[in-house]
Design an enzyme around this catalytic site. Structure first.
Site, PDB file in Angstrom:
ATOM      1  N   GLY A   1       0.801  -1.231   0.000  1.00 16.53           N
ATOM      2  CA  GLY A   1       0.000   0.000   0.000  1.00 16.53           C
ATOM      3  C   GLY A   1       0.826   1.270   0.000  1.00 16.53           C
ATOM      4  O   GLY A   1       0.521   2.230   0.711  1.00 16.53           O
TER       5      GLY A   1
ATOM      6  N   TYR B   1       0.433   6.822   4.929  1.00 13.57           N
ATOM      7  CA  TYR B   1       1.001   6.164   6.104  1.00 13.57           C
ATOM      8  C   TYR B   1       2.007   5.078   5.713  1.00 13.57           C
ATOM      9  O   TYR B   1       2.989   4.853   6.428  1.00 13.57           O
ATOM     10  CB  TYR B   1      -0.118   5.585   6.971  1.00 13.57           C
ATOM     11  CG  TYR B   1      -0.809   6.635   7.814  1.00 13.57           C
ATOM     12  CD1 TYR B   1      -0.059   7.568   8.543  1.00 13.57           C
ATOM     13  CD2 TYR B   1      -2.202   6.706   7.896  1.00 13.57           C
ATOM     14  CE1 TYR B   1      -0.685   8.533   9.323  1.00 13.57           C
ATOM     15  CE2 TYR B   1      -2.830   7.672   8.680  1.00 13.57           C
ATOM     16  CZ  TYR B   1      -2.069   8.579   9.392  1.00 13.57           C
ATOM     17  OH  TYR B   1      -2.685   9.534  10.158  1.00 13.57           O
TER      18      TYR B   1
ATOM     19  N   ASP C   1      -2.241  -6.364  -6.489  1.00 11.16           N
ATOM     20  CA  ASP C   1      -3.648  -5.997  -6.317  1.00 11.16           C
ATOM     21  C   ASP C   1      -4.239  -6.955  -5.304  1.00 11.16           C
ATOM     22  O   ASP C   1      -4.472  -8.138  -5.593  1.00 11.16           O
ATOM     23  CB  ASP C   1      -4.437  -6.032  -7.630  1.00 11.16           C
ATOM     24  CG  ASP C   1      -5.784  -5.337  -7.435  1.00 11.16           C
ATOM     25  OD1 ASP C   1      -6.371  -5.495  -6.347  1.00 11.16           O
ATOM     26  OD2 ASP C   1      -6.236  -4.619  -8.345  1.00 11.16           O
TER      27      ASP C   1
ATOM     28  N   LEU D   1      -3.437  -0.339   3.203  1.00 12.29           N
ATOM     29  CA  LEU D   1      -4.265  -0.104   2.022  1.00 12.29           C
ATOM     30  C   LEU D   1      -5.741  -0.264   2.357  1.00 12.29           C
ATOM     31  O   LEU D   1      -6.116  -0.992   3.279  1.00 12.29           O
ATOM     32  CB  LEU D   1      -3.856  -1.052   0.894  1.00 12.29           C
ATOM     33  CG  LEU D   1      -3.994  -2.552   1.107  1.00 12.29           C
ATOM     34  CD1 LEU D   1      -5.291  -3.076   0.531  1.00 12.29           C
ATOM     35  CD2 LEU D   1      -2.814  -3.265   0.475  1.00 12.29           C
TER      36      LEU D   1
ATOM     37  N   TYR E   1      -9.286   2.862  11.541  1.00 15.25           N
ATOM     38  CA  TYR E   1      -9.823   4.200  11.813  1.00 15.25           C
ATOM     39  C   TYR E   1     -10.980   4.076  12.798  1.00 15.25           C
ATOM     40  O   TYR E   1     -11.748   3.107  12.754  1.00 15.25           O
ATOM     41  CB  TYR E   1     -10.277   4.841  10.493  1.00 15.25           C
ATOM     42  CG  TYR E   1     -10.731   6.275  10.628  1.00 15.25           C
ATOM     43  CD1 TYR E   1      -9.971   7.209  11.336  1.00 15.25           C
ATOM     44  CD2 TYR E   1     -11.927   6.704  10.048  1.00 15.25           C
ATOM     45  CE1 TYR E   1     -10.387   8.516  11.466  1.00 15.25           C
ATOM     46  CE2 TYR E   1     -12.339   8.014  10.169  1.00 15.25           C
ATOM     47  CZ  TYR E   1     -11.569   8.916  10.880  1.00 15.25           C
ATOM     48  OH  TYR E   1     -11.989  10.213  11.015  1.00 15.25           O
TER      49      TYR E   1
ATOM     50  N   TYR F   1     -17.875   8.778   6.570  1.00 15.26           N
ATOM     51  CA  TYR F   1     -17.009   7.619   6.304  1.00 15.26           C
ATOM     52  C   TYR F   1     -17.926   6.454   5.938  1.00 15.26           C
ATOM     53  O   TYR F   1     -18.184   5.565   6.747  1.00 15.26           O
ATOM     54  CB  TYR F   1     -16.175   7.314   7.548  1.00 15.26           C
ATOM     55  CG  TYR F   1     -14.960   6.433   7.300  1.00 15.26           C
ATOM     56  CD1 TYR F   1     -13.842   6.943   6.666  1.00 15.26           C
ATOM     57  CD2 TYR F   1     -14.936   5.110   7.729  1.00 15.26           C
ATOM     58  CE1 TYR F   1     -12.714   6.145   6.454  1.00 15.26           C
ATOM     59  CE2 TYR F   1     -13.815   4.308   7.540  1.00 15.26           C
ATOM     60  CZ  TYR F   1     -12.718   4.841   6.904  1.00 15.26           C
ATOM     61  OH  TYR F   1     -11.605   4.048   6.705  1.00 15.26           O
TER      62      TYR F   1
ATOM     63  N   LEU G   1      -5.072  12.078   8.317  1.00 11.60           N
ATOM     64  CA  LEU G   1      -3.897  12.503   7.547  1.00 11.60           C
ATOM     65  C   LEU G   1      -4.351  12.829   6.123  1.00 11.60           C
ATOM     66  O   LEU G   1      -5.142  12.102   5.547  1.00 11.60           O
ATOM     67  CB  LEU G   1      -2.872  11.362   7.504  1.00 11.60           C
ATOM     68  CG  LEU G   1      -1.661  11.571   6.592  1.00 11.60           C
ATOM     69  CD1 LEU G   1      -0.679  12.557   7.240  1.00 11.60           C
ATOM     70  CD2 LEU G   1      -0.956  10.252   6.292  1.00 11.60           C
TER      71      LEU G   1
ATOM     72  N   SER H   1      -3.801  12.194   3.110  1.00 10.54           N
ATOM     73  CA  SER H   1      -3.220  11.290   2.105  1.00 10.54           C
ATOM     74  C   SER H   1      -4.066  11.342   0.846  1.00 10.54           C
ATOM     75  O   SER H   1      -5.142  11.939   0.826  1.00 10.54           O
ATOM     76  CB  SER H   1      -3.215   9.863   2.643  1.00 10.54           C
ATOM     77  OG  SER H   1      -4.555   9.434   2.806  1.00 10.54           O
ATOM     78  N   ARG H   2      -3.578  10.672  -0.188  1.00  9.18           N
ATOM     79  CA  ARG H   2      -4.345  10.593  -1.424  1.00  9.18           C
ATOM     80  C   ARG H   2      -5.706   9.928  -1.186  1.00  9.18           C
ATOM     81  O   ARG H   2      -6.745  10.421  -1.632  1.00  9.18           O
ATOM     82  CB  ARG H   2      -3.528   9.797  -2.445  1.00  9.18           C
ATOM     83  CG  ARG H   2      -4.145   9.767  -3.807  1.00  9.18           C
ATOM     84  CD  ARG H   2      -3.356   8.843  -4.719  1.00  9.18           C
ATOM     85  NE  ARG H   2      -4.072   8.647  -5.957  1.00  9.18           N
ATOM     86  CZ  ARG H   2      -3.722   9.208  -7.111  1.00  9.18           C
ATOM     87  NH1 ARG H   2      -2.662   9.984  -7.169  1.00  9.18           N
ATOM     88  NH2 ARG H   2      -4.440   9.000  -8.192  1.00  9.18           N
TER      89      ARG H   2
HETATM   90  P1  NAD Z   1      -2.780   6.099   0.764  1.00  7.60           P
HETATM   91  O1  NAD Z   1      -3.497   6.572  -0.454  1.00  7.60           O
HETATM   92  O2  NAD Z   1      -1.373   6.523   0.943  1.00  7.60           O
HETATM   93  O3  NAD Z   1      -2.778   4.514   0.859  1.00  7.60           O
HETATM   94  C1  NAD Z   1      -3.759   3.667   0.358  1.00  7.60           C
HETATM   95  C2  NAD Z   1      -3.064   2.747  -0.633  1.00  7.60           C
HETATM   96  O4  NAD Z   1      -3.885   1.637  -0.949  1.00  7.60           O
HETATM   97  C3  NAD Z   1      -2.743   3.438  -1.964  1.00  7.60           C
HETATM   98  O5  NAD Z   1      -1.363   3.348  -2.214  1.00  7.60           O
HETATM   99  C4  NAD Z   1      -3.534   2.611  -2.973  1.00  7.60           C
HETATM  100  O6  NAD Z   1      -2.869   2.524  -4.205  1.00  7.60           O
HETATM  101  C5  NAD Z   1      -3.583   1.272  -2.262  1.00  7.60           C
HETATM  102  N1  NAD Z   1      -4.619   0.349  -2.747  1.00  7.60           N
HETATM  103  C6  NAD Z   1      -5.943   0.578  -2.931  1.00  7.60           C
HETATM  104  N2  NAD Z   1      -6.544  -0.534  -3.387  1.00  7.60           N
HETATM  105  C7  NAD Z   1      -5.583  -1.497  -3.472  1.00  7.60           C
HETATM  106  C8  NAD Z   1      -5.569  -2.854  -3.886  1.00  7.60           C
HETATM  107  N3  NAD Z   1      -6.693  -3.458  -4.308  1.00  7.60           N
HETATM  108  N4  NAD Z   1      -4.404  -3.540  -3.852  1.00  7.60           N
HETATM  109  C9  NAD Z   1      -3.266  -2.945  -3.439  1.00  7.60           C
HETATM  110  N5  NAD Z   1      -3.217  -1.659  -3.042  1.00  7.60           N
HETATM  111  C10 NAD Z   1      -4.358  -0.948  -3.062  1.00  7.60           C
HETATM  112  O7  NAD Z   1      -3.694   6.540   1.979  1.00  7.60           O
HETATM  113  P2  NAD Z   1      -3.569   6.330   3.563  1.00  7.60           P
HETATM  114  O8  NAD Z   1      -4.610   7.234   4.124  1.00  7.60           O
HETATM  115  O9  NAD Z   1      -2.189   6.451   4.040  1.00  7.60           O
HETATM  116  O10 NAD Z   1      -4.090   4.847   3.768  1.00  7.60           O
HETATM  117  C11 NAD Z   1      -3.333   3.812   4.361  1.00  7.60           C
HETATM  118  C12 NAD Z   1      -4.146   3.128   5.445  1.00  7.60           C
HETATM  119  O11 NAD Z   1      -4.345   4.049   6.523  1.00  7.60           O
HETATM  120  C13 NAD Z   1      -5.542   2.686   4.998  1.00  7.60           C
HETATM  121  O12 NAD Z   1      -5.855   1.439   5.589  1.00  7.60           O
HETATM  122  C14 NAD Z   1      -6.419   3.761   5.598  1.00  7.60           C
HETATM  123  O13 NAD Z   1      -7.758   3.334   5.800  1.00  7.60           O
HETATM  124  C15 NAD Z   1      -5.702   3.998   6.901  1.00  7.60           C
HETATM  125  N6  NAD Z   1      -6.082   5.222   7.629  1.00  7.60           N
HETATM  126  C16 NAD Z   1      -5.968   6.448   7.035  1.00  7.60           C
HETATM  127  C17 NAD Z   1      -6.345   7.591   7.736  1.00  7.60           C
HETATM  128  C18 NAD Z   1      -6.233   8.968   7.098  1.00  7.60           C
HETATM  129  O14 NAD Z   1      -6.782   9.933   7.625  1.00  7.60           O
HETATM  130  N7  NAD Z   1      -5.509   9.108   5.999  1.00  7.60           N
HETATM  131  C19 NAD Z   1      -6.819   7.488   9.052  1.00  7.60           C
HETATM  132  C20 NAD Z   1      -6.899   6.223   9.643  1.00  7.60           C
HETATM  133  C21 NAD Z   1      -6.535   5.096   8.923  1.00  7.60           C
END
Ligand code: NAD
Length: 286
Positions: free
Chosen positions: A9, A16, A73, A121, A172, A182, A220, A222-223
């Site tokens: 991911g 993250y 994937d 991810l 989360y 959400y 955060l 993030s994308r």
């Molecule tokens: P991110 O966009 O950096 O990471 C998500 C990643 O998942 C991306 O790189 C995307 O390409 C990948 N992805 C999506 N579908 C996929 C698949 N089928 N196979 C492989 N990869 C796949 O965003 P993030 O916010 O850093 O997310 C990372 C984790 O942190 C997630 O589990 C997210 O729910 C969790 N999270 C994020 C937040 C926030 O506020 N950003 C808060 C709590 C938890």
């Protein structure tokens, strides 16, 4: 020997997963990443062209090295599961061996074993819809990409994980408290991920001496979070209401992950660890 980590991911330097990779690299681990197939090309190109060099800088001034980037994937376990339209899609056709089973086999072939597995991810195609308006397909897709993907990764990587190793996922607080916005079954997917963290801690602990924990992270930019649409509001809410009134940096989550993956956390498993400036502990905003 240093530890070897596989982080699923990572597709840019904002999320993250990237921050966790950096903290693990700073602690001396060798870094392998799994990148979503449709994002692979741009990620590898950007990496090669030095676009991430500023964010590769570690505390000692050196640059984080990513030993290898694997296409992944995580909604497909093995080639038999891949539908024809995905197989022939031009964003997928250029890569091979990107189902979970094949990715684990590739890592085994290249490196033999790993010590740390990180799942960073999630995907919920209907995340912007309230649960009441979410379709069955949307809900199941959220669970498949965000929850079962961890079960599958652990199942396929466990045989190549050295005893004493650790796994970490990201969750989360919407799993346990109401967070309007959400949607799409993502709150349900995080609840499943947290429950699975406990059951898998038992199974992987008894069978392979592997620890399983999840970090409940604060907001955060993030994308993935920007795609949900309410991230700035959540960051502002946390700044107003959390015990620690500062913006959460991805590095703080990365450092907690490095701790949980290290021998310092050798008795911690099956846990949901909050890294959110304490927001989870508030009952009411003041
Ligand atoms: P991110 O966009 O950096 O990471 C998500 C990643 O998942 C991306 O790189 C995307 O390409 C990948 N992805 C999506 N579908 C996929 C698949 N089928 N196979 C492989 N990869 C796949 O965003 P993030 O916010 O850093 O997310 C990372 C984790 O942190 C997630 O589990 C997210 O729910 C969790 N999270 C994020 C937040 C926030 O506020 N950003 C808060 C709590 C938890």
């Amino acid at each position: 020997r240093g530890k070897r980590a596989f982080i699923a991911g990572v597709a840019d330097d904002n999320g993250y997963g990237w921050a966790i990779a950096k903290s693990l690299a700073a602690a001396g681990a060798e870094i392998l990443v799994g990148t979503w197939v449709p994002a692979l090309n741009i990620f590898e190109t950007s990496l090669r062209r030095g676009k991430f060099d500023e964010s590769r800088v570690l505390p000692d001034g050196s640059l984080m090295e990513i030993t290898k980037v694997y296409p992944l994937d995580a909604v497909y376990d093995s080639p038999e599961d891949v539908p024809e339209d995905v197989k022939t899609n031009k964003r997928y056709a250029g890569s091979t061996n990107w189902t979970v089973k094949e990715a684990a086999e590739s890592v085994k072939q290249d490196f033999g074993t790993i010590d740390i597995l990180v799942h960073s991810l999630a995907n919920g195609p209907e995340v912007s819809k309230p649960l009441l308006e979410t379709s069955r397909n949307g809900y199941l897709a959220a669970i498949s990409a965000s929850s079962y993907s961890f079960v599958s990764l652990l199942k396929h990587f466990l045989p190549i994980m050295n005893p004493g190793g650790a796994t970490i996922s990201l969750t989360y607080i919407a799993s346990e408290s109401i967070i309007p916005g959400y949607g799409g079954g993502m709150s349900s997917a995080k609840a499943a991920l947290e429950s699975d963290t406990r059951v898998l801690a038992f199974e992987a602990g008894r069978k392979h001496k592997i620890r399983v924990n999840t970090i409940s992270a604060g907001p955060l930019r993030s994308r993935a979070a920007k795609a949900i649409g309410f991230i700035d509001m959540m960051i502002d809410y946390s700044l107003e209401n959390a015990p620690l009134q500062k913006e959460l940096s991805a590095d703080e989550v990365g450092n907690a992950a490095a701790f949980l993956a290290s021998p310092l956390a050798s008795a911690i498993t099956g846990a949901v660890v909050y890294v959110d400036n304490g927001l989870n502990a508030m009952g009411v905003g003041v």
